[in-house]
Scaffold this motif. Structure first.
Motif, PDB file in Angstrom:
ATOM      1  N   TYR A 245     -26.025   4.706 -31.880  1.00 41.11           N
ATOM      2  CA  TYR A 245     -25.569   3.936 -33.031  1.00 41.11           C
ATOM      3  C   TYR A 245     -25.657   2.458 -32.676  1.00 41.11           C
ATOM      4  O   TYR A 245     -25.073   2.009 -31.688  1.00 41.11           O
ATOM      5  CB  TYR A 245     -24.127   4.313 -33.372  1.00 41.11           C
ATOM      6  CG  TYR A 245     -23.467   3.449 -34.433  1.00 41.11           C
ATOM      7  CD1 TYR A 245     -23.963   3.402 -35.728  1.00 41.11           C
ATOM      8  CD2 TYR A 245     -22.332   2.689 -34.124  1.00 41.11           C
ATOM      9  CE1 TYR A 245     -23.346   2.625 -36.703  1.00 41.11           C
ATOM     10  CE2 TYR A 245     -21.713   1.913 -35.092  1.00 41.11           C
ATOM     11  CZ  TYR A 245     -22.223   1.882 -36.375  1.00 41.11           C
ATOM     12  OH  TYR A 245     -21.625   1.114 -37.344  1.00 41.11           O
ATOM     13  N   THR A 246     -26.426   1.710 -33.458  1.00 37.11           N
ATOM     14  CA  THR A 246     -26.564   0.272 -33.224  1.00 37.11           C
ATOM     15  C   THR A 246     -25.415  -0.457 -33.900  1.00 37.11           C
ATOM     16  O   THR A 246     -25.235  -0.339 -35.120  1.00 37.11           O
ATOM     17  CB  THR A 246     -27.909  -0.241 -33.757  1.00 37.11           C
ATOM     18  OG1 THR A 246     -28.982   0.486 -33.139  1.00 37.11           O
ATOM     19  CG2 THR A 246     -28.072  -1.724 -33.458  1.00 37.11           C
ATOM     20  N   PRO A 248     -23.329  -3.024 -35.840  1.00 40.88           N
ATOM     21  CA  PRO A 248     -23.791  -3.914 -36.915  1.00 40.88           C
ATOM     22  C   PRO A 248     -23.966  -5.358 -36.445  1.00 40.88           C
ATOM     23  O   PRO A 248     -23.110  -5.908 -35.752  1.00 40.88           O
ATOM     24  CB  PRO A 248     -22.666  -3.812 -37.955  1.00 40.88           C
ATOM     25  CG  PRO A 248     -22.030  -2.494 -37.705  1.00 40.88           C
ATOM     26  CD  PRO A 248     -22.114  -2.285 -36.220  1.00 40.88           C
ATOM     27  N   GLY A 249     -25.092  -5.948 -36.829  1.00 44.07           N
ATOM     28  CA  GLY A 249     -25.358  -7.351 -36.520  1.00 44.07           C
ATOM     29  C   GLY A 249     -25.758  -7.607 -35.084  1.00 44.07           C
ATOM     30  O   GLY A 249     -25.827  -8.764 -34.662  1.00 44.07           O
ATOM     31  N   THR A 250     -26.003  -6.544 -34.313  1.00 42.09           N
ATOM     32  CA  THR A 250     -26.365  -6.714 -32.905  1.00 42.09           C
ATOM     33  C   THR A 250     -27.538  -5.795 -32.559  1.00 42.09           C
ATOM     34  O   THR A 250     -27.988  -4.992 -33.395  1.00 42.09           O
ATOM     35  CB  THR A 250     -25.188  -6.354 -31.961  1.00 42.09           C
ATOM     36  OG1 THR A 250     -25.019  -4.936 -31.933  1.00 42.09           O
ATOM     37  CG2 THR A 250     -23.892  -7.009 -32.431  1.00 42.09           C
ATOM     38  N   ARG A 251     -27.982  -5.900 -31.331  1.00 45.70           N
ATOM     39  CA  ARG A 251     -28.975  -4.960 -30.808  1.00 45.70           C
ATOM     40  C   ARG A 251     -28.335  -3.978 -29.830  1.00 45.70           C
ATOM     41  O   ARG A 251     -29.041  -3.200 -29.179  1.00 45.70           O
ATOM     42  CB  ARG A 251     -30.102  -5.731 -30.105  1.00 45.70           C
ATOM     43  CG  ARG A 251     -30.906  -6.632 -31.045  1.00 45.70           C
ATOM     44  CD  ARG A 251     -32.003  -7.347 -30.296  1.00 45.70           C
ATOM     45  NE  ARG A 251     -32.786  -8.204 -31.177  1.00 45.70           N
ATOM     46  CZ  ARG A 251     -33.800  -8.976 -30.776  1.00 45.70           C
ATOM     47  NH1 ARG A 251     -34.139  -8.981 -29.473  1.00 45.70           N
ATOM     48  NH2 ARG A 251     -34.457  -9.732 -31.633  1.00 45.70           N
ATOM     49  N   THR A 252     -27.029  -4.018 -29.740  1.00 45.24           N
ATOM     50  CA  THR A 252     -26.306  -3.150 -28.812  1.00 45.24           C
ATOM     51  C   THR A 252     -26.300  -1.726 -29.338  1.00 45.24           C
ATOM     52  O   THR A 252     -25.884  -1.469 -30.476  1.00 45.24           O
ATOM     53  CB  THR A 252     -24.852  -3.636 -28.627  1.00 45.24           C
ATOM     54  OG1 THR A 252     -24.885  -4.980 -28.145  1.00 45.24           O
ATOM     55  CG2 THR A 252     -24.115  -2.748 -27.634  1.00 45.24           C
ATOM     56  N   ARG A 253     -26.766  -0.803 -28.503  1.00 44.83           N
ATOM     57  CA  ARG A 253     -26.852   0.594 -28.911  1.00 44.83           C
ATOM     58  C   ARG A 253     -25.769   1.399 -28.202  1.00 44.83           C
ATOM     59  O   ARG A 253     -25.703   1.434 -26.977  1.00 44.83           O
ATOM     60  CB  ARG A 253     -28.239   1.146 -28.579  1.00 44.83           C
ATOM     61  CG  ARG A 253     -29.383   0.333 -29.197  1.00 44.83           C
ATOM     62  CD  ARG A 253     -30.727   0.802 -28.709  1.00 44.83           C
ATOM     63  NE  ARG A 253     -31.142   2.035 -29.355  1.00 44.83           N
ATOM     64  CZ  ARG A 253     -32.205   2.745 -28.986  1.00 44.83           C
ATOM     65  NH1 ARG A 253     -32.937   2.355 -27.952  1.00 44.83           N
ATOM     66  NH2 ARG A 253     -32.531   3.844 -29.626  1.00 44.83           N
ATOM     67  N   LEU A 254     -24.922   2.018 -28.999  1.00 43.70           N
ATOM     68  CA  LEU A 254     -23.810   2.809 -28.482  1.00 43.70           C
ATOM     69  C   LEU A 254     -24.267   4.248 -28.303  1.00 43.70           C
ATOM     70  O   LEU A 254     -24.900   4.829 -29.192  1.00 43.70           O
ATOM     71  CB  LEU A 254     -22.639   2.726 -29.463  1.00 43.70           C
ATOM     72  CG  LEU A 254     -21.239   3.042 -28.941  1.00 43.70           C
ATOM     73  CD1 LEU A 254     -20.836   2.070 -27.853  1.00 43.70           C
ATOM     74  CD2 LEU A 254     -20.241   2.975 -30.097  1.00 43.70           C
ATOM     75  N   THR A 255     -23.938   4.827 -27.153  1.00 42.34           N
ATOM     76  CA  THR A 255     -24.340   6.209 -26.868  1.00 42.34           C
ATOM     77  C   THR A 255     -23.100   7.073 -26.621  1.00 42.34           C
ATOM     78  O   THR A 255     -21.972   6.604 -26.687  1.00 42.34           O
ATOM     79  CB  THR A 255     -25.258   6.264 -25.639  1.00 42.34           C
ATOM     80  OG1 THR A 255     -24.572   5.703 -24.514  1.00 42.34           O
ATOM     81  CG2 THR A 255     -26.538   5.465 -25.884  1.00 42.34           C
ATOM     82  N   ASN A 256     -23.346   8.345 -26.329  1.00 44.44           N
ATOM     83  CA  ASN A 256     -22.271   9.300 -26.100  1.00 44.44           C
ATOM     84  C   ASN A 256     -22.405   9.950 -24.737  1.00 44.44           C
ATOM     85  O   ASN A 256     -23.510  10.089 -24.215  1.00 44.44           O
ATOM     86  CB  ASN A 256     -22.294  10.397 -27.176  1.00 44.44           C
ATOM     87  CG  ASN A 256     -22.104   9.834 -28.567  1.00 44.44           C
ATOM     88  OD1 ASN A 256     -21.071   9.280 -28.882  1.00 44.44           O
ATOM     89  ND2 ASN A 256     -23.136   9.980 -29.400  1.00 44.44           N
ATOM     90  N   ALA A 257     -21.259  10.380 -24.201  1.00 47.12           N
ATOM     91  CA  ALA A 257     -21.281  11.139 -22.950  1.00 47.12           C
ATOM     92  C   ALA A 257     -21.553  12.611 -23.214  1.00 47.12           C
ATOM     93  O   ALA A 257     -21.938  13.350 -22.306  1.00 47.12           O
ATOM     94  CB  ALA A 257     -19.947  10.971 -22.215  1.00 47.12           C
TER      95      ALA A 257
END
Length: 487
Positions: A245-246, A248-257
């Motif tokens: 999940y990126t 909002p407003g960033t290029r940071t991509r959130l992942t899951n364990a």
């Protein structure tokens, strides 16, 4: 001759009046100044000339007084000092008082006007009443279970009775023995210096004075906000969440364990603790509703006292959407004390109603009669009752089928939520292992206990650290201890 005698008598009368006026000036007008003078030892001598009242756990004293036969006659003693230090604090002739010893000092030292036989009696006689006792809400079995579970770790445990807010356990590790600090000699000075240079900070009450990123345990709050706001209506409907999940407003991509989080339902996401789903939900709920829900659970409250002050748990109120997403999974600036997270679990267990926690059941006079009783405090609606019902179901699935299996108790209903909180520069610190939970015995009409556990330095490889593996067994031991104690 008579005239001279009369003049002498008048002069003596004037001298007597002047003497009385000066005595009144010294004893009344200047008395506070003399009392505050560091060279005046009389207040200290008076303070310690009588035994101090006791702090009681399960109606048994965990403190006492020892007659030293010195000027500062009575010195504080402690039974199981390290076990109860996060509650009692210390009472030192050199370094003052902390925690309950400070918050209830008037009762314990005998200076509280309510202990006098008549109003203003002590002010008139300048006498001091015998110290009264302070009866706590602690469950000794739960306190010992928490203390034993944290042995060898840094961390804290807080346990509450959901229906009343009574604090059943409050443990911080590592702990310390307050006894060596009680006196005024070289031994007390040496103990003070040793405790203050200790890098493990044993005198820090981690349960109420230290805040941590709550990690995934905060997803309980995010779930409550999403259900109350109507963002999620069906627990089993897909949430449309991508992976990664990126923000909002960033290029940071959130992942899951965990695997299986793409487009997971809320039920699946809660059990698997999917970061992507809850970050997206927090953004959809919005900053206003997320903040309101966090406030309802007790975040950002600077006035919480139990009766000593509790550090303010925080949920940032000025967030952009990316920051809101991170805050909704218990990261960014979101921070909580273990007591605060026990309050979150207690609100779920109590049908959405939050009772503010309290530690003092009652105070009693030296003869044993009740001076004041606390009782449950005002109730606060943290979420809709229907939301609490669904959250309890979700938390039970975490224990029965998810990451909280090690908190299960045979014959009891147990709900929980695990958490692993990143911290440090670039998340380089050893993750904190969290677990929040509640338990209801098979004969209980409602949950009896809510618990929050944090372990700062779990004994596992970094990738294997988890609330379910490190903190859940401690929570289970505390809950078992409470459930085993019949009302």
């Amino acid at each position: 001759m008579t005239r001279h005698i009369r003049h002498a008598g008048v002069f003596c009368a004037l001298l007597l009046v002047a003497l009385l006026l000066n005595a009144a000036r010294v004893q009344v007008v200047q008395a506070p100044e003399y009392d505050r003078n560091p060279a005046n030892r009389r207040p200290d001598i008076a303070r310690y000339e009588e035994p101090r009242g006791d702090i009681l756990v399960d109606d048994r004293p965990v403190t006492g007084s020892r007659d030293t036969r010195e000027h500062l006659r009575y010195e504080r003693t402690y039974t199981d000092g390290p076990l109860y230090a996060p509650v009692t604090g210390f009472a030192s002739q050199l370094y003052g008082t902390t925690l309950l010893e400070k918050a209830e000092d008037g009762i314990l030292s005998g200076t509280d006007p309510m202990l006098a036989p008549f109003p203003l009696w002590n002010d008139f006689t300048r006498a001091r009443s015998r110290g009264g006792d302070v009866v706590t809400t602690l469950d000794p079995a739960a306190q010992r279970a928490a203390y034993k579970g944290l042995a060898g770790h840094k961390g804290a445990v807080a346990a509450l009775e959901p229906s009343t807010g009574r604090i059943l356990a409050l443990v911080s590790a590592p702990s310390y023995d307050p006894q060596p600090l009680s006196g005024n000699g070289a031994a007390a000075t040496k103990a003070w210096r040793r405790l203050n240079v200790d890098p493990d900070r044993p005198m820090l009450n981690r349960a109420v004075r230290q805040t941590y990123p709550p990690g995934s345990t905060f997803k309980v709050v995010t779930t409550a906000a999403a259900l109350d706001a109507g963002v999620v209506r069906d627990l089993d409907a897909p949430t449309g969440s991508p992976e990664p999940y990126t923000l909002p407003g960033t290029r940071t991509r959130l992942t899951n364990a965990s695997r299986g989080c793409r487009d997971a339902s809320l039920r699946e996401a809660f059990t698997l603790s999917c970061n992507t789903v809850f970050a997206k939900l927090g953004v959809e709920v919005g900053a206003t509703d997320m903040t309101a829900t966090a406030h309802a659970f007790g975040f950002n409250d600077p006035a919480l006292r139990i009766p000593f002050p509790v550090a303010r748990s925080t949920f940032d109120t000025s967030l952009d959407q990316a920051q809101l997403g991170l805050s909704s999974i218990g990261q960014y600036n979101t921070r909580a004390t273990p007591l605060q997270m026990a309050m979150v679990a207690a609100a779920v267990a109590n049908g959405g109603q939050l009772r503010e926690p309290y530690l003092v059941e009652r105070t009693v006079r030296p003869g044993g009669s009740t001076l004041a009783a606390s009782g449950p405090r005002a109730v606060r609606q943290a979420m809709y009752p229907s939301t609490a019902v669904r959250l309890r179901a979700l938390m039970r699935e975490v224990v029965e089928n998810g990451t909280g299996r090690r908190a299960a108790i045979r014959g009891a209903k147990v709900g929980g939520k695990t958490g692993t909180a990143q911290h440090g520069l670039g998340n380089s610190g050893t993750p904190y292992a969290w677990f929040v939970s509640w338990a209801q015995g098979d004969r209980d009409l409602a949950p009896r206990v809510a618990v929050a556990v944090i372990v700062e330095e779990a004994e596992a490889d970094r990738g294997d650290i988890s609330g379910g593996g490190d903190a859940a067994p401690i929570a289970r031991a505390v809950m078992e201890a409470v459930l085993a104690h019949q009302r």
